[in-house]
Write an enzyme that holds these catalytic residues in place. Sequence first.
Site, PDB file in Angstrom:
ATOM      1  CG  ASP A 131      -1.629   1.333   1.399  1.00 25.61           C
ATOM      2  OD1 ASP A 131      -2.578   1.566   0.626  1.00 25.61           O
ATOM      3  OD2 ASP A 131      -1.238   2.130   2.267  1.00 25.61           O
ATOM      4  CE1 TYR A 167       0.534   7.908   3.147  1.00 31.01           C
ATOM      5  CE2 TYR A 167       0.885   5.765   2.139  1.00 31.01           C
ATOM      6  CZ  TYR A 167       0.124   6.604   2.918  1.00 31.01           C
ATOM      7  OH  TYR A 167      -1.057   6.147   3.461  1.00 31.01           O
ATOM      8  CE  LYS A 216      -3.807   4.984   1.171  1.00 29.55           C
ATOM      9  NZ  LYS A 216      -2.479   4.364   0.960  1.00 29.55           N
ATOM     10  CG  LEU A 244      -1.160  -0.524  20.972  1.00 29.36           C
ATOM     11  CD1 LEU A 244      -2.239  -1.066  20.053  1.00 29.36           C
ATOM     12  CD2 LEU A 244      -1.308  -1.108  22.377  1.00 29.36           C
TER      13      LEU A 244
END
Length: 326
Positions: free
Chosen positions: A45, A50, A76, A232
């Site tokens: 992806d 980016y 995208k 996380l």
Amino acid sequence: MSRWRPRGPLGLGGAPLGNLFAPIAEEVAEAAIEAAWDGGIRLYDTAPLYGLGLSEHRMGRVLRRKVRDEFTLCTKVGRLLEADPAAPYEQHGFFGGLPFRVRYDYSAEATLRSIEHSLARLGLARLDMVLIHDAAEDPHGPAWPERFAEAMAGAAPALTRLREQGVIRAWGLGVNNVEPCLLALEHADPDLFLIAGRYTLLDHGALERLIPACAARGASLVIGGPYNSGLLAGGNTFNYAPAPAELLARRDRLAEFCTRQGVPLKAAALQFCAAPKVVAAVIPGGRTPAEVEENARLMAHPIPPGFWGALREAGLIPPGAPVPGG
């Protein structure tokens, strides 16, 4: 309705490869993509945003050497890149990207042009998935309703036609919020959503409405941001900003629970995201070969059968949240 689904359960998110937050050497970025391939990852992806095309350029350079039918490629639309030799070194959190600036444009014409530009940067002849990027970047801001309306009137019909013509296999939204996905299901016929950070061990925002809505329509979810932008994974940021005290405390409770159970927190985070039937893949980012290899190991890390029930009993995940193994 039966729909095409991207390859899973693990993909490679391309934002870090666009020099998100810090530059990456070309050889390191290329090695990270090769490590993903060697680890069995076949979903890639990326997006024009980016690195202002840098992530697409880097992914294409590696993926051009692979058999095209053996991987799934997603990019995208919604942000056109316009050449600017004086483009600043840092833009939108990306450092040292290509010499372009971003212009938001969700029209049908811009959608087709954006796809052509992406294929040129990738050096490839076709895309599998195309996502409308951040049409709801700020659901509480003044630009959101206008952007979403433009996307539904322009990009969505254009992508639907490309899918019907067999040019692409699927289209959807790539966003950070649940609401635009639900609205898109009302206004159009998307195949999938890439939703970042809204279905994780810490944030269960997609559970109540989006996951059932996707199941009812036969749409898929691709889960991005499984580590909640680092919270996380040992960091202290959430949604790319300093995490509030309440989330830090919840993360610490999760970490302590996992330590007592002998389960790496990051393994639990990845595998939890993949549990709902509508989830086709989870796509953490990776800046280095070591990070990519670690993600592959963690997705396959054995977790004791009683772990998920104990996690639920401890009140750390909702009672109705799907868990691996049922």
